[in-house]
Scaffold this motif. Structure first.
Motif, PDB file in Angstrom:
ATOM      1  N   PRO A 247       0.823  -1.223   0.000  1.00 27.72           N
ATOM      2  CA  PRO A 247       0.000   0.000   0.000  1.00 27.72           C
ATOM      3  C   PRO A 247       0.853   1.268   0.000  1.00 27.72           C
ATOM      4  CG  PRO A 247      -0.837  -1.585   1.604  1.00 27.72           C
ATOM      5  CD  PRO A 247       0.487  -2.097   1.140  1.00 27.72           C
ATOM      6  N   THR A 248       2.004   1.222   0.693  1.00 28.96           N
ATOM      7  CA  THR A 248       2.875   2.399   0.727  1.00 28.96           C
ATOM      8  C   THR A 248       3.461   2.680  -0.651  1.00 28.96           C
ATOM      9  OG1 THR A 248       3.455   1.894   3.031  1.00 28.96           O
ATOM     10  CG2 THR A 248       4.877   3.430   1.849  1.00 28.96           C
ATOM     11  N   VAL A 249       3.941   1.631  -1.319  1.00 24.29           N
ATOM     12  CA  VAL A 249       4.483   1.792  -2.675  1.00 24.29           C
ATOM     13  C   VAL A 249       3.395   2.295  -3.617  1.00 24.29           C
ATOM     14  CG1 VAL A 249       5.373   0.525  -4.677  1.00 24.29           C
ATOM     15  CG2 VAL A 249       6.353   0.125  -2.409  1.00 24.29           C
ATOM     16  N   LYS A 250       2.200   1.736  -3.504  1.00 21.49           N
ATOM     17  CA  LYS A 250       1.083   2.160  -4.360  1.00 21.49           C
ATOM     18  C   LYS A 250       0.807   3.654  -4.180  1.00 21.49           C
ATOM     19  CE  LYS A 250      -3.933   1.490  -4.970  1.00 21.49           C
ATOM     20  NZ  LYS A 250      -4.282   2.892  -4.557  1.00 21.49           N
ATOM     21  N   TYR A 251       0.740   4.103  -2.932  1.00 27.96           N
ATOM     22  CA  TYR A 251       0.445   5.512  -2.653  1.00 27.96           C
ATOM     23  C   TYR A 251       1.517   6.425  -3.234  1.00 27.96           C
ATOM     24  CZ  TYR A 251       0.018   9.866  -0.041  1.00 27.96           C
ATOM     25  OH  TYR A 251      -0.088  11.194   0.304  1.00 27.96           O
ATOM     26  N   LEU A 252       2.781   6.090  -3.000  1.00 25.09           N
ATOM     27  CA  LEU A 252       3.876   6.929  -3.464  1.00 25.09           C
ATOM     28  C   LEU A 252       3.993   6.921  -4.985  1.00 25.09           C
ATOM     29  CD1 LEU A 252       6.500   5.846  -0.767  1.00 25.09           C
ATOM     30  CD2 LEU A 252       5.323   8.061  -0.902  1.00 25.09           C
ATOM     31  N   TRP A 253       3.800   5.740  -5.599  1.00 27.44           N
ATOM     32  CA  TRP A 253       3.862   5.638  -7.061  1.00 27.44           C
ATOM     33  C   TRP A 253       2.742   6.463  -7.700  1.00 27.44           C
ATOM     34  CZ3 TRP A 253       6.919   3.898 -10.919  1.00 27.44           C
ATOM     35  CH2 TRP A 253       6.339   3.692 -12.169  1.00 27.44           C
ATOM     36  N   ASP A 254       1.532   6.338  -7.183  1.00 23.99           N
ATOM     37  CA  ASP A 254       0.397   7.082  -7.740  1.00 23.99           C
ATOM     38  C   ASP A 254       0.588   8.577  -7.552  1.00 23.99           C
ATOM     39  OD1 ASP A 254      -0.721   4.704  -8.459  1.00 23.99           O
ATOM     40  OD2 ASP A 254      -2.262   4.678  -6.905  1.00 23.99           O
ATOM     41  N   GLU A 255       1.170   8.962  -6.422  1.00 25.76           N
ATOM     42  CA  GLU A 255       1.425  10.380  -6.175  1.00 25.76           C
ATOM     43  C   GLU A 255       2.420  10.937  -7.197  1.00 25.76           C
ATOM     44  OE1 GLU A 255       1.424  12.540  -1.963  1.00 25.76           O
ATOM     45  OE2 GLU A 255       3.350  11.554  -2.386  1.00 25.76           O
ATOM     46  N   ASP A 256       3.470  10.155  -7.501  1.00 25.05           N
ATOM     47  CA  ASP A 256       4.435  10.593  -8.509  1.00 25.05           C
ATOM     48  C   ASP A 256       3.816  10.653  -9.898  1.00 25.05           C
ATOM     49  OD1 ASP A 256       6.368  10.819  -6.606  1.00 25.05           O
ATOM     50  OD2 ASP A 256       7.444   8.978  -7.128  1.00 25.05           O
ATOM     51  N   THR A 257       2.923   9.701 -10.180  1.00 28.13           N
ATOM     52  CA  THR A 257       2.253   9.687 -11.479  1.00 28.13           C
ATOM     53  C   THR A 257       1.420  10.948 -11.657  1.00 28.13           C
ATOM     54  OG1 THR A 257       2.167   7.264 -11.483  1.00 28.13           O
ATOM     55  CG2 THR A 257       0.652   8.417 -12.960  1.00 28.13           C
ATOM     56  N   ARG A 258       0.662  11.306 -10.635  1.00 24.69           N
ATOM     57  CA  ARG A 258      -0.168  12.513 -10.716  1.00 24.69           C
ATOM     58  C   ARG A 258       0.680  13.775 -10.837  1.00 24.69           C
ATOM     59  NH1 ARG A 258      -3.074   9.588  -6.752  1.00 24.69           N
ATOM     60  NH2 ARG A 258      -1.960  10.711  -5.089  1.00 24.69           N
ATOM     61  N   SER A 259       1.843  13.771 -10.182  1.00 25.86           N
ATOM     62  CA  SER A 259       2.700  14.967 -10.180  1.00 25.86           C
ATOM     63  C   SER A 259       3.661  15.018 -11.360  1.00 25.86           C
ATOM     64  CB  SER A 259       3.503  15.018  -8.872  1.00 25.86           C
ATOM     65  OG  SER A 259       2.638  15.033  -7.750  1.00 25.86           O
ATOM     66  N   GLY A 260       3.707  13.933 -12.147  1.00 26.64           N
ATOM     67  CA  GLY A 260       4.591  13.910 -13.303  1.00 26.64           C
ATOM     68  C   GLY A 260       6.061  13.764 -12.960  1.00 26.64           C
ATOM     69  N   ARG A 261       6.356  13.190 -11.792  1.00 22.77           N
ATOM     70  CA  ARG A 261       7.756  12.982 -11.408  1.00 22.77           C
ATOM     71  C   ARG A 261       8.346  11.792 -12.159  1.00 22.77           C
ATOM     72  NH1 ARG A 261       5.459  13.402  -6.083  1.00 22.77           N
ATOM     73  NH2 ARG A 261       5.735  15.488  -5.204  1.00 22.77           N
ATOM     74  N   GLY A 262       9.619  11.896 -12.477  1.00 22.57           N
ATOM     75  CA  GLY A 262      10.273  10.841 -13.260  1.00 22.57           C
ATOM     76  C   GLY A 262      10.984   9.810 -12.399  1.00 22.57           C
ATOM     77  N   VAL A 263      10.319   9.325 -11.349  1.00 23.53           N
ATOM     78  CA  VAL A 263      10.908   8.303 -10.488  1.00 23.53           C
ATOM     79  C   VAL A 263      10.527   6.925 -11.028  1.00 23.53           C
ATOM     80  CG1 VAL A 263      11.064   7.335  -8.162  1.00 23.53           C
ATOM     81  CG2 VAL A 263      10.811   9.822  -8.475  1.00 23.53           C
ATOM     82  N   LYS A 264      11.511   6.209 -11.578  1.00 24.53           N
ATOM     83  CA  LYS A 264      11.299   4.849 -12.053  1.00 24.53           C
ATOM     84  C   LYS A 264      11.677   3.886 -10.941  1.00 24.53           C
ATOM     85  CE  LYS A 264      12.600   6.226 -16.769  1.00 24.53           C
ATOM     86  NZ  LYS A 264      13.517   5.950 -17.903  1.00 24.53           N
ATOM     87  N   VAL A 265      10.895   2.836 -10.766  1.00 20.26           N
ATOM     88  CA  VAL A 265      11.058   1.987  -9.588  1.00 20.26           C
ATOM     89  C   VAL A 265      11.341   0.542  -9.979  1.00 20.26           C
ATOM     90  CG1 VAL A 265       9.949   1.143  -7.473  1.00 20.26           C
ATOM     91  CG2 VAL A 265       9.552   3.503  -8.241  1.00 20.26           C
ATOM     92  N   VAL A 266      12.331  -0.053  -9.296  1.00 20.04           N
ATOM     93  CA  VAL A 266      12.653  -1.471  -9.421  1.00 20.04           C
ATOM     94  C   VAL A 266      12.540  -2.098  -8.034  1.00 20.04           C
ATOM     95  CG1 VAL A 266      14.328  -3.205 -10.131  1.00 20.04           C
ATOM     96  CG2 VAL A 266      14.283  -0.982 -11.264  1.00 20.04           C
ATOM     97  N   LEU A 267      11.791  -3.197  -7.922  1.00 18.05           N
ATOM     98  CA  LEU A 267      11.626  -3.902  -6.653  1.00 18.05           C
ATOM     99  C   LEU A 267      12.179  -5.314  -6.782  1.00 18.05           C
ATOM    100  CD1 LEU A 267       7.921  -2.976  -5.741  1.00 18.05           C
ATOM    101  CD2 LEU A 267      10.006  -1.720  -5.151  1.00 18.05           C
ATOM    102  N   THR A 268      12.887  -5.775  -5.751  1.00 17.98           N
ATOM    103  CA  THR A 268      13.330  -7.161  -5.678  1.00 17.98           C
ATOM    104  C   THR A 268      13.157  -7.648  -4.244  1.00 17.98           C
ATOM    105  OG1 THR A 268      15.603  -6.457  -5.225  1.00 17.98           O
ATOM    106  CG2 THR A 268      15.042  -6.957  -7.512  1.00 17.98           C
ATOM    107  N   GLY A 269      13.131  -8.960  -4.093  1.00 16.97           N
ATOM    108  CA  GLY A 269      13.013  -9.524  -2.758  1.00 16.97           C
ATOM    109  C   GLY A 269      13.209 -11.015  -2.785  1.00 16.97           C
ATOM    110  N   SER A 270      13.638 -11.576  -1.643  1.00 20.20           N
ATOM    111  CA  SER A 270      13.911 -13.009  -1.579  1.00 20.20           C
ATOM    112  C   SER A 270      12.651 -13.827  -1.343  1.00 20.20           C
ATOM    113  CB  SER A 270      14.921 -13.305  -0.462  1.00 20.20           C
ATOM    114  OG  SER A 270      14.429 -12.855   0.785  1.00 20.20           O
ATOM    115  N   SER A 271      11.577 -13.184  -0.878  1.00 23.61           N
ATOM    116  CA  SER A 271      10.339 -13.919  -0.603  1.00 23.61           C
ATOM    117  C   SER A 271       9.350 -13.725  -1.736  1.00 23.61           C
ATOM    118  CB  SER A 271       9.715 -13.479   0.714  1.00 23.61           C
ATOM    119  OG  SER A 271       8.486 -14.127   0.923  1.00 23.61           O
TER     120      SER A 271
END
Length: 392
Positions: free
Chosen positions: A95-119
């Motif tokens: 939910p935190t990633v969703k909120y921050l990603w959507d906020e950047d999308t609305r604001s037009g910020r160029g933050v590209k995100v890569v997620l990784t994890g062992s689980s």
């Protein structure tokens, strides 16, 4: 350093305009973090990297702080890549990633995100619950024979026995050390951390026993009744089916369903158990290299497992289904389907096997492409190297 195909794919996507979160997903010790690091080195975009390894960092507030540092770097319309490793260790990360990603999308910020994890399990839950429509997956599977041969100089017999975990393969000259690595760095953390700590498992001893029995029976059909007998009747078929799903999602072992054009019958069939890497079968069996490779029956099951793991790995990238089939005494090892395309596969290696099932399947399902892996026309090595077309 050797670079897998997923490195180029990730680098290509990160070079595109910002569209989706990129999630590199796969089981432990398949090289996810290394692949991300290699991809980032090929992209000239500034980046912010963070790994949530330390317990004190595993909080949503820290995730927000790291994200904010990426935003500060993305000024004046510039792009920045935010790489977050082990993000699933943060409570309510999705939910935190969703909120921050959507906020950047609305604001037009160029933050590209890569997620990784062992689980893999925890990542999948977050993706399905919060991030729908916002991400693309890049699978990181166990390494193929072709990759191990090119990167580490493995022979076919070495690959059949030592498998496709890159860290483990490099220990093949010290077999006891190799076995300890597979147990301690792959099997145990996956069972105790990725599954038992992240999922509600009422019978953890049954889950562990299921993996151990299933690894020993890899590439073989085993009815739920027989499986329960092997497990001393601890549990019921629904519990076993659920635990098989957990093991599959965690990248250890799957229960292949019997092929049937009627999907309800397929789902109700007894599974054919298949580990996701031959090393898991070898370690679970406890048998030495000479015995497994020189005994015709044991080598046959090892080769069938290698072919099955290769198909499972390809299916994650190419999106086709992997099943098996039997009707009476007629049986085939694998049935792969992709849309209207269907291929039936029989594996010959060491054991004397009849091709009766292959002929009966083709007769019953016209238009099926048939492959006999291990024949003069389609050698095992050629198939595992990707030189044999899977569909016609």
């Amino acid at each position: 350093m050797y670079e897998r195909a997923c490195v180029g794919l990730l680098a290509e996507r990160l070079s595109e305009p910002r569209r989706f979160i990129q999630i590199v997903v796969g089981s432990r010790q398949t090289g996810k973090s290394t692949a991300v690091s290699q991809a980032l080195s090929h992209v000239g975009t500034p980046r912010v990297e963070f790994a949530f390894d330390r317990p004190r960092d595993r909080r949503a507030r820290k995730l927000e702080e790291v994200w904010e540092s990426a935003r500060e770097a993305a000024v004046d319309g510039n792009d920045v890549i935010l790489s977050l490793d082990e993000v699933q260790k943060v409570p309510d990360w999705a939910p935190t990633v969703k909120y921050l990603w959507d906020e950047d999308t609305r604001s037009g910020r160029g933050v590209k995100v890569v997620l990784t994890g062992s689980s893999t399990l925890t990542l999948q839950r977050g993706m399905s619950e919060s991030l729908k429509g916002r991400y693309e997956l890049i699978p990181s599977t166990q390494w193929t024979y072709g990759e191990c041969r090119e990167a580490f100089g493995c022979t076919l017999d070495e690959y059949l026995y030592f498998g496709g975990y890159p860290g483990a393969v490099q220990l093949r000259d010290d077999e006891p050390r190799w076995g300890a690595y597979v147990r301690d760095a792959i099997i145990e953390p996956t069972l105790t951390q990725d599954i038992l700590e992240m999922e509600t498992v009422r019978k953890p001893a049954l889950l562990r026993a299921l993996f151990e029995v299933g690894a020993a029976y890899s590439a073989q059909e085993i009815s739920y009744r027989k499986l329960l007998g092997q497990l001393d009747d601890r549990g019921n078929t629904d519990t076993i089916a659920h635990y098989l799903e957990l093991l599959s999602n965690a990248g250890l072992m799957s229960g292949l369903r019997k092929y049937d054009e009627k999907i309800t019958k397929e789902r109700g069939s007894s599974p054919r158990l298949l580990v996701h890497d031959t090393s898991l079968m070898v370690v679970a069996s406890g048998e030495g290299r000479a015995r497994l490779l020189e005994d015709s029956d044991r080598r046959g099951h090892l080769v069938e497992t290698a072919v099955g793991t290769y198909l499972l790995a390809r299916s994650k990238m190419e999106h086709f289904s992997v099943n098996w089939w039997r009707d009476g005494s007629a049986e085939v090892d694998f049935v792969v389907t992709q849309g209207r395309k269907r291929t039936v596969i029989e594996v010959k290696s060491g054991r004397v096997k009849s091709l009766k099932g292959l002929g009966e399947f083709v007769q019953r399902f016209p238009g099926t492409y048939a492959l006999v892996i291990g024949s003069d026309e389609f050698p095992v090595e050629d198939f595992l190297l990707g030189r044999v077309p899977l569909f016609q």
